[in-house]
Design an enzyme around this catalytic site. Structure first.
Site, short mmCIF file in Angstrom:
data_model
loop_
_atom_site.label_atom_id
_atom_site.label_comp_id
_atom_site.label_asym_id
_atom_site.label_seq_id
_atom_site.Cartn_x
_atom_site.Cartn_y
_atom_site.Cartn_z
N GLY A 191 0.82 -1.21 0.00
CA GLY A 191 0.00 0.00 0.00
C GLY A 191 0.85 1.25 0.00
O GLY A 191 0.56 2.22 0.71
N ALA A 192 1.92 1.24 -0.81
CA ALA A 192 2.96 2.26 -0.71
C ALA A 192 2.77 3.45 -1.64
O ALA A 192 3.65 4.30 -1.72
CB ALA A 192 4.32 1.62 -0.98
N ASP B 286 -2.52 -6.03 -7.06
CA ASP B 286 -3.74 -5.83 -6.29
C ASP B 286 -3.71 -6.87 -5.18
O ASP B 286 -3.79 -8.08 -5.44
CB ASP B 286 -4.97 -6.03 -7.19
CG ASP B 286 -6.28 -5.83 -6.44
OD1 ASP B 286 -6.25 -5.68 -5.20
OD2 ASP B 286 -7.34 -5.82 -7.10
N SER C 160 -4.91 -0.61 13.89
CA SER C 160 -5.77 0.56 14.12
C SER C 160 -6.17 0.60 15.58
O SER C 160 -6.35 -0.46 16.22
CB SER C 160 -7.03 0.48 13.25
OG SER C 160 -7.97 1.47 13.64
N TYR D 244 -14.27 -3.34 10.01
CA TYR D 244 -12.88 -2.91 9.93
C TYR D 244 -12.16 -3.15 11.26
O TYR D 244 -11.06 -3.71 11.30
CB TYR D 244 -12.82 -1.43 9.55
CG TYR D 244 -11.45 -0.81 9.62
CD1 TYR D 244 -10.49 -1.11 8.67
CD2 TYR D 244 -11.12 0.10 10.63
CE1 TYR D 244 -9.22 -0.54 8.72
CE2 TYR D 244 -9.86 0.68 10.69
CZ TYR D 244 -8.92 0.36 9.74
OH TYR D 244 -7.67 0.92 9.80
N ALA E 190 -11.45 -6.83 11.77
CA ALA E 190 -10.34 -7.33 10.96
C ALA E 190 -9.00 -6.92 11.56
O ALA E 190 -8.04 -7.70 11.58
CB ALA E 190 -10.46 -6.81 9.52
N LYS E 191 -8.91 -5.70 12.07
CA LYS E 191 -7.66 -5.23 12.67
C LYS E 191 -7.40 -5.92 14.01
O LYS E 191 -6.24 -6.18 14.37
CB LYS E 191 -7.69 -3.72 12.84
CG LYS E 191 -7.64 -2.95 11.53
CD LYS E 191 -6.38 -3.23 10.73
CE LYS E 191 -6.19 -2.28 9.57
NZ LYS E 191 -4.98 -2.58 8.78
#
Length: 261
Positions: free
Chosen positions: A14-15, A52, A137, A150, A153-154
């Site tokens: 994700g850079a 992806d 997160s 979300y 998942a974190k």
């Protein structure tokens, strides 16, 4: 302070923007060879692999490219995450996401990282060890009705990180997580992003949401959203040999978002 990263090989997912771009640039500035995995090329002096990460085969290709170009992998930063492609957050309420939403959220925020770790660890072991940082997160430890899929998942990522740190720590692979609070990235600032969604809910302007409403709503002690560079600086320290006794830790860089002891 010399972080002793010169010549080390780092993979950052994700850079292309936000936290990931800040991490890629920072590690490159510290002398690391950076392999950036993202759908679009980052504006940085790195080796880009266009992938992806919703594709289960992508992690193997990324690690293989790092081995081909630089002979191995010493550092892995699993930064890719947040809203899956085509999804806008926040979503409010447990009933808001359906099965497809949950599956996409876990695919992007958990399974992609699991596959990257699975591909990278054998290579790291062959070089005598390495360091993995997973970007989690604050929502993983502070549940609420907003973005419940979300946060879940974190939370799972935190569990995986701790488990992998326990298993591979004796073999020289350190694993830590960083838990940001709200970070000033395009998740917030893009047209139709979080700031626009909250502005519609709060009857405020986008600028006011970013400057005042969101920090107040999330009770940020600093009174502002986190700068991506602040996350990147913590990543650089954690992957450095200077943090050689830090593993299995979760570091909050969140402006005071988390309140518990």
């Amino acid at each position: 302070m010399d972080l002793q990263l010169s010549g080390r090989v780092a993979v950052v997912t994700g850079a292309s923007k936000g936290i990931g771009l800040a991490v890629a640039r920072t590690l490159a500035e510290e002398g690391a060879h950076v392999v950036a995995a993202s759908r679009t090329a980052p504006d940085a002096k790195v080796t880009h692999v266009a992938v992806d990460l919703m594709d289960p085969q992508a992690p193997e290709r990324v690690i293989a490219r790092a081995v081909e170009e630089f002979g191995g992998v010493d550092i892995l930063v699993n930064n890719a995450g947040g809203p899956p492609p085509g999804v806008t957050l926040p979503r409010v309420g447990f009933m808001a996401p359906g099965d497809d939403d949950w599956q996409a959220m876990f695919e992007f925020n958990l399974f992609a990282a699991v596959r990257m770790i699975r591909a990278a660890v054998p290579v790291m072991l062959g070089r005598g060890g390495g360091s993995i940082v997973n970007i989690s997160s604050g929502s993983a430890r502070q549940p609420g009705a907003m973005n419940v899929d979300y946060g879940a998942a974190k939370a799972a990522m935190n569990h995986v990180s701790k488990a992998v740190s326990e298993e591979y720590g004796p073999q020289g692979v350190r694993v830590n997580t960083i838990s940001p609070g709200p970070v000033l990235t395009d998740w917030w600032t893009k047209d139709g992003g979080a700031a626009d969604v909250i502005a519609g809910m709060a009857g405020a302007s986008k600028a006011d949401v970013i400057a005042q409403v969101a920090p107040g709503m999330m009770k940020l002690a600093t009174g502002r959203l986190v700068d991506p560079q602040e996350i990147a600086d913590m990543v650089a320290l954690l992957v450095s040999p200077r943090s050689g006794s830090t593993t299995g830790a979760d570091i909050a860089v969140d402006g005071g978002f988390l309140k518990e002891i």
